[in-house]
Design a protein around this motif. Structure first.
Motif, PDB file in Angstrom:
ATOM      1  N   SER A 140     -42.242 -42.693   8.512  1.00  0.00           N
ATOM      2  CA  SER A 140     -41.466 -43.615   9.042  1.00  0.00           C
ATOM      3  C   SER A 140     -41.215 -44.786   8.098  1.00  0.00           C
ATOM      4  N   SER A 141     -42.181 -45.381   7.613  1.00  0.00           N
ATOM      5  CA  SER A 141     -42.265 -46.233   6.621  1.00  0.00           C
ATOM      6  C   SER A 141     -41.251 -46.013   5.391  1.00  0.00           C
ATOM      7  N   ALA A 142     -41.621 -44.884   4.880  1.00  0.00           N
ATOM      8  CA  ALA A 142     -40.785 -44.222   3.702  1.00  0.00           C
ATOM      9  C   ALA A 142     -39.228 -44.007   4.038  1.00  0.00           C
ATOM     10  N   VAL A 143     -39.095 -43.716   5.305  1.00  0.00           N
ATOM     11  CA  VAL A 143     -37.718 -43.437   5.492  1.00  0.00           C
ATOM     12  C   VAL A 143     -37.060 -44.837   5.702  1.00  0.00           C
ATOM     13  N   ALA A 144     -37.492 -45.761   6.174  1.00  0.00           N
ATOM     14  CA  ALA A 144     -36.856 -47.214   6.548  1.00  0.00           C
ATOM     15  C   ALA A 144     -36.697 -47.842   5.388  1.00  0.00           C
ATOM     16  N   GLN A 145     -37.468 -47.687   4.118  1.00  0.00           N
ATOM     17  CA  GLN A 145     -37.785 -48.133   3.029  1.00  0.00           C
ATOM     18  C   GLN A 145     -36.449 -47.439   2.226  1.00  0.00           C
ATOM     19  N   LEU A 146     -36.261 -46.315   2.145  1.00  0.00           N
ATOM     20  CA  LEU A 146     -35.422 -45.685   1.533  1.00  0.00           C
ATOM     21  C   LEU A 146     -33.906 -45.983   1.916  1.00  0.00           C
ATOM     22  N   GLY A 147     -33.593 -45.801   3.433  1.00  0.00           N
ATOM     23  CA  GLY A 147     -32.461 -46.277   3.906  1.00  0.00           C
ATOM     24  C   GLY A 147     -32.041 -47.771   3.692  1.00  0.00           C
ATOM     25  N   LEU A 148     -32.769 -48.504   3.639  1.00  0.00           N
ATOM     26  CA  LEU A 148     -32.541 -49.837   3.423  1.00  0.00           C
ATOM     27  C   LEU A 148     -32.044 -50.126   1.763  1.00  0.00           C
ATOM     28  N   GLY A 149     -33.001 -49.374   1.169  1.00  0.00           N
ATOM     29  CA  GLY A 149     -33.026 -49.430  -0.400  1.00  0.00           C
ATOM     30  C   GLY A 149     -31.507 -48.966  -0.867  1.00  0.00           C
ATOM     31  N   HIS A 150     -30.861 -47.774  -0.084  1.00  0.00           N
ATOM     32  CA  HIS A 150     -29.589 -47.226  -0.554  1.00  0.00           C
ATOM     33  C   HIS A 150     -28.652 -48.108   0.073  1.00  0.00           C
ATOM     34  N   SER A 151     -28.484 -48.863   1.185  1.00  0.00           N
ATOM     35  CA  SER A 151     -27.559 -49.549   1.712  1.00  0.00           C
ATOM     36  C   SER A 151     -27.508 -50.969   0.968  1.00  0.00           C
ATOM     37  N   TYR A 152     -28.697 -51.484   0.412  1.00  0.00           N
ATOM     38  CA  TYR A 152     -28.888 -52.715  -0.264  1.00  0.00           C
ATOM     39  C   TYR A 152     -28.126 -52.480  -1.495  1.00  0.00           C
ATOM     40  N   SER A 153     -28.472 -51.251  -2.326  1.00  0.00           N
ATOM     41  CA  SER A 153     -28.098 -51.095  -3.544  1.00  0.00           C
ATOM     42  C   SER A 153     -26.308 -50.939  -3.362  1.00  0.00           C
ATOM     43  N   ARG A 154     -26.063 -50.059  -2.485  1.00  0.00           N
ATOM     44  CA  ARG A 154     -24.538 -49.800  -2.155  1.00  0.00           C
ATOM     45  C   ARG A 154     -23.795 -51.216  -2.130  1.00  0.00           C
ATOM     46  N   ALA A 155     -24.220 -52.158  -1.553  1.00  0.00           N
ATOM     47  CA  ALA A 155     -23.845 -53.367  -0.951  1.00  0.00           C
ATOM     48  C   ALA A 155     -23.607 -54.137  -2.088  1.00  0.00           C
ATOM     49  N   LYS A 156     -24.650 -54.073  -3.170  1.00  0.00           N
ATOM     50  CA  LYS A 156     -24.690 -54.974  -4.369  1.00  0.00           C
ATOM     51  C   LYS A 156     -23.511 -54.380  -5.427  1.00  0.00           C
ATOM     52  N   VAL A 157     -23.279 -53.152  -5.361  1.00  0.00           N
ATOM     53  CA  VAL A 157     -22.531 -52.536  -6.217  1.00  0.00           C
ATOM     54  C   VAL A 157     -20.984 -52.747  -5.861  1.00  0.00           C
ATOM     55  N   LYS A 158     -20.807 -52.824  -4.454  1.00  0.00           N
ATOM     56  CA  LYS A 158     -19.610 -53.170  -3.815  1.00  0.00           C
ATOM     57  C   LYS A 158     -19.314 -54.685  -4.137  1.00  0.00           C
ATOM     58  N   PHE A 159     -20.118 -55.348  -4.167  1.00  0.00           N
ATOM     59  CA  PHE A 159     -19.974 -56.927  -4.437  1.00  0.00           C
ATOM     60  C   PHE A 159     -18.841 -57.534  -5.289  1.00  0.00           C
ATOM     61  N   ASN A 160     -17.879 -58.161  -4.757  1.00  0.00           N
ATOM     62  CA  ASN A 160     -16.894 -58.735  -5.306  1.00  0.00           C
ATOM     63  C   ASN A 160     -15.835 -57.650  -5.986  1.00  0.00           C
ATOM     64  N   VAL A 161     -15.223 -56.963  -5.797  1.00  0.00           N
ATOM     65  CA  VAL A 161     -14.591 -55.662  -6.274  1.00  0.00           C
ATOM     66  C   VAL A 161     -13.494 -56.180  -7.033  1.00  0.00           C
ATOM     67  N   ASN A 162     -12.836 -57.240  -6.819  1.00  0.00           N
ATOM     68  CA  ASN A 162     -11.771 -57.611  -7.573  1.00  0.00           C
ATOM     69  C   ASN A 162     -12.216 -58.498  -8.972  1.00  0.00           C
ATOM     70  N   ARG A 163     -13.316 -58.608  -9.069  1.00  0.00           N
ATOM     71  CA  ARG A 163     -13.920 -59.243 -10.414  1.00  0.00           C
ATOM     72  C   ARG A 163     -14.928 -58.581 -11.097  1.00  0.00           C
ATOM     73  N   VAL A 164     -15.001 -57.425 -11.007  1.00  0.00           N
ATOM     74  CA  VAL A 164     -15.888 -56.460 -11.517  1.00  0.00           C
ATOM     75  C   VAL A 164     -15.753 -56.462 -12.903  1.00  0.00           C
ATOM     76  N   ASP A 165     -16.783 -56.580 -13.868  1.00  0.00           N
ATOM     77  CA  ASP A 165     -16.491 -56.295 -15.283  1.00  0.00           C
ATOM     78  C   ASP A 165     -17.093 -55.100 -15.812  1.00  0.00           C
ATOM     79  N   ASN A 166     -17.234 -54.280 -14.754  1.00  0.00           N
ATOM     80  CA  ASN A 166     -17.846 -52.727 -15.537  1.00  0.00           C
ATOM     81  C   ASN A 166     -16.555 -51.997 -16.068  1.00  0.00           C
ATOM     82  N   MET A 167     -15.187 -52.384 -15.451  1.00  0.00           N
ATOM     83  CA  MET A 167     -14.058 -51.620 -15.911  1.00  0.00           C
ATOM     84  C   MET A 167     -13.552 -52.200 -17.309  1.00  0.00           C
TER      85      MET A 167
END
Length: 493
Positions: A140-167
Motif C-alpha cells: 500500500s505504501s508503494a501504491v500511494a508513492q507511485l500514484g502521487l509521483g505520477h500526479s506530481y510529475s503530470r502537474a509539473k509538466v502541465k505547469f504554465n502551458v502558454n509559456r512552455v519553452d520545450n516547443m
C-alpha cells in the motif's frame, strides 16, 4: 533536556514521531547509523506520535506541491498545532527540508532542526515507515508513492502551458535540420537539372528560385515568348527572365526523357514545399518567442535567442547562468581545449550569430560579446520570472548595446544602466495603465450595450401589453389586432 519530534511527509499523509533519549542519540551517532536497518533496535528509539492521512489524491497533490515550494499548507499547520506540545521552547522539530523548516518556524514559532542525527532518523523512518504505522503495508505504501509521483510529475509538466519553452527547443532544432536538408537537396537538384539546362545555374544563384524555375521550365526547348511573363513572376526581374529565355534557345544541355523530367519536377516540388514549410516554422518560432521570451527575442533576435534556450536546456536554466557562461555557450569544446593547452579562451559561442558581433570592429568583438552576454542574462531573467510578458526591457537593452557600439566608434558616453532600467519600468507601468483603462472602457461599453438591449426588450414588452389592453377594450382578440397592425405597417412602407 529538550525533546525531539520528527516530521515525516509521506505520499499517504503526515506523520510525527517522538524520539526517545535524544541527547544520548546525538552522542552515539555511529551506533544510530548501524541501527537504522534493524527494526527492533530502531523501534526502541522512534515512537509514532500521530498520523494524518490525506483524504483524497487531490489533497495529497496540493499538500506535496506546497511542501516542495517551502510553504506550510493549512492541513500541516493544523496537524502540528494539535500534535506538538504547547510549550514550544521545550522541544525541537526535526525536518528534512530546511526551507520548509524556516516556514514552520515563521508560522508556528517552533524551533526546527535538520542537522546532526535528524537525517539518519528520517532515513530509518523512510525505510521502516510501513511497519511503524498500523494498518499499513509495504504494498500500500508503494501504491500511494507511485500514484502521487505520477500526479506530481503530470502537474509539473502541465505547469504554465502558454509559456512552455520545450516547443522552442524542438522548433529551433527542426529549423536547423531543415536548413541543412534544403541546402543539400538544392545542390542535388542543381546538379541533376544542369545536365539538361546548364546555363540556368549561372543566371539564377538562389536555391529557392532555381527550384521554382525548374518546376516551371521543365523542357527548355518548349520555352516561348509567352513563358516570359511566368519567368518574370518567379524571378521578379525582367532582365533575368529574358536571359533565361535567350539561354534556352542556344543551350548546350543534353536532351532528357519525359520520365526523367517528371522525376526532376516532382523533386523540385518537394524542395519548394520544404522551403515553404521552413518559412511557416520560422513564423511559428517568432510567435512562440514573443510569448515565452519577448525581451530576449527583441534583444538578439528569435533564432539566436532560441538557440541559447535550447543549448541551456530551458529558459529557467538560461536565467540561472551567469553572463560569463552565456557568453561562451556553444563554444565548450574550444574552451576546454584552450584550458588544456593553456591557450586563449574563446570570446563568443552562439552569440557570434548576432548582428552586433559582426558590426563591431576586430578590436571590440570580445568587448561587445561580453557586454551583449550581460544584457542577455538580464533579459532572460526578466522573461523567466516576470508574470506578464513584455518587450519594453528588451528594446531598452538592445538600444544600450547600440549605444555601446557607437561609444566604441565615436566615444559618445551612453546612459547608465540604472537610468535605462528606470525608463523601462516607467514605460512598462504606463503601458499597463493604458491596457487596464482600455479593458475598463470595453467593459463599460459592453454593459451599456447590454442595458440598451434590455431596455429595448422591456420597451417592446410594454408596447405589446398596451396593444393587448387596447384590443381587450375594443372587444377584439389580441392576435387579430396584431395582424391588422402588421398590415398597416406594410401599407405605410
Amino acid at each position: 533536556m529538550s525533546k525531539l519530534y520528527v516530521l515525516y511527509e509521506h505520499a499517504a499523509g503526515y506523520a510525527v514521531f517522538k524520539i526517545k533519549e535524544f541527547e544520548e542519540i546525538g552522542v552515539l551517532l555511529p551506533q544510530l547509523e548501524s541501527a537504522v536497518f534493524d527494526l527492533g533496535r530502531f523501534n526502541s528509539i522512534v515512537q509514532l506520535e500521530s498520523f494524518l492521512p490525506f483524504k483524497t489524491a487531490i489533497a495529497a497533490l496540493e499538500n506535496i506541491n506546497a511542501v516542495s515550494e517551502g510553504i506550510v499548507p493549512e492541513d500541516l499547520k493544523q496537524f502540528l498545532d494539535i500534535t506538538l506540545p504547547q510549550k514550544k521552547k521545550k522541544f525541537k522539530l526535526g525536518i528534512a527540508d530546511p526551507k520548509l523548516g524556516a516556514a514552520i518556524t515563521e508560522v508556528l514559532e517552533v524551533q526546527c532542526d535538520h542537522m546532526g542525527a535528524v537525517p539518519e532518523i528520517i532515513r530509518g523512518i523512510r525505510f521502516h515507515f510501513h511497519n511503524l504505522v498500523k494498518g499499513f503495508t509495504a504494498k500500500s505504501s508503494a501504491v500511494a508513492q507511485l500514484g502521487l509521483g505520477h500526479s506530481y510529475s503530470r502537474a509539473k509538466v502541465k505547469f504554465n502551458v502558454n509559456r512552455v519553452d520545450n516547443m522552442i527547443i524542438q522548433s529551433i532544432a527542426l529549423l536547423d535540420q531543415l536548413d541543412k536538408d534544403i541546402n543539400t537537396f538544392s545542390m542535388r537538384i542543381r546538379e541533376w537539372y544542369s545536365y539538361h539546362f546548364p546555363e540556368l545555374v549561372k543566371i539564377v544563384p538562389e536555391n529557392y528560385t532555381f527550384a521554382r524555375l525548374t518546376k516551371f521550365i521543365k523542357n527548355h526547348k518548349e520555352l516561348t515568348e509567352e513563358s516570359l511573363e511566368g519567368l518574370e513572376e518567379i524571378t521578379m526581374d525582367s532582365g533575368k527572365a529574358q536571359a533565361i529565355l535567350d539561354a534556352s534557345k542556344s543551350s548546350m544541355g543534353m536532351d532528357i526523357s519525359v520520365i526523367d523530367l517528371l522525376n526532376i519536377e516532382m523533386f523540385a516540388g518537394r524542395v519548394i514545399a520544404l522551403a515553404d514549410y521552413r518559412k511557416q516554422l520560422a513564423e511559428y518560432l517568432r510567435n512562440k518567442m514573443s510569448d515565452v521570451a519577448p525581451n530576449l527575442a527583441s534583444l538578439i533576435g528569435d533564432q539566436v535567442g532560441a538557440r541559447l534556450i535550447a543549448h541551456a536546456g530551458s529558459l529557467t536554466n538560461l536565467a540561472k547562468c551567469p553572463a560569463s557562461t552565456v557568453q561562451i555557450l556553444g563554444a565548450e569544446k574550444a574552451l576546454f581545449r584552450a584550458l588544456k593547452t593553456r591557450g586563449n579562451t574563446p570570446k563568443y559561442g552562439l552569440l557570434f550569430h548576432s548582428t552586433f558581433i559582426g558590426r563591431a570592429g576586430a578590436k571590440n568583438k570580445g568587448r561587445i560579446s561580453r557586454y551583449l552576454a550581460n544584457k542577455c542574462a538580464i533579459a532572460s531573467r526578466i522573461d523567466c520570472f516576470s508574470e506578464e510578458p513584455t518587450q519594453v526591457f528588451g528594446e531598452k537593452l538592445r538600444q544600450q548595446v547600440e549605444d555601446r557600439l557607437k561609444f566604441y566608434e565615436t566615444g559618445d558616453i551612453p546612459k547608465t544602466n540604472i537610468d535605462v532600467m528606470k525608463e523601462a519600468i516607467q514605460e512598462q507601468t504606463e503601458r499597463l495603465n493604458i491596457s487596464k483603462s482600455e479593458k475598463k472602457k470595453k467593459k463599460k461599453k459592453r454593459k451599456l450595450d447590454e442595458s440598451v438591449e434590455n431596455n429595448g426588450e422591456a420597451q417592446n414588452g410594454l408596447n405589446e401589453t398596451k396593444i393587448d389592453e387596447e384590443n381587450i377594450d375594443n372587444g377584439e382578440p389580441p392576435k387579430k389586432k396584431k395582424k391588422k397592425n402588421k398590415k398597416n405597417k406594410q401599407e405605410v412602407e
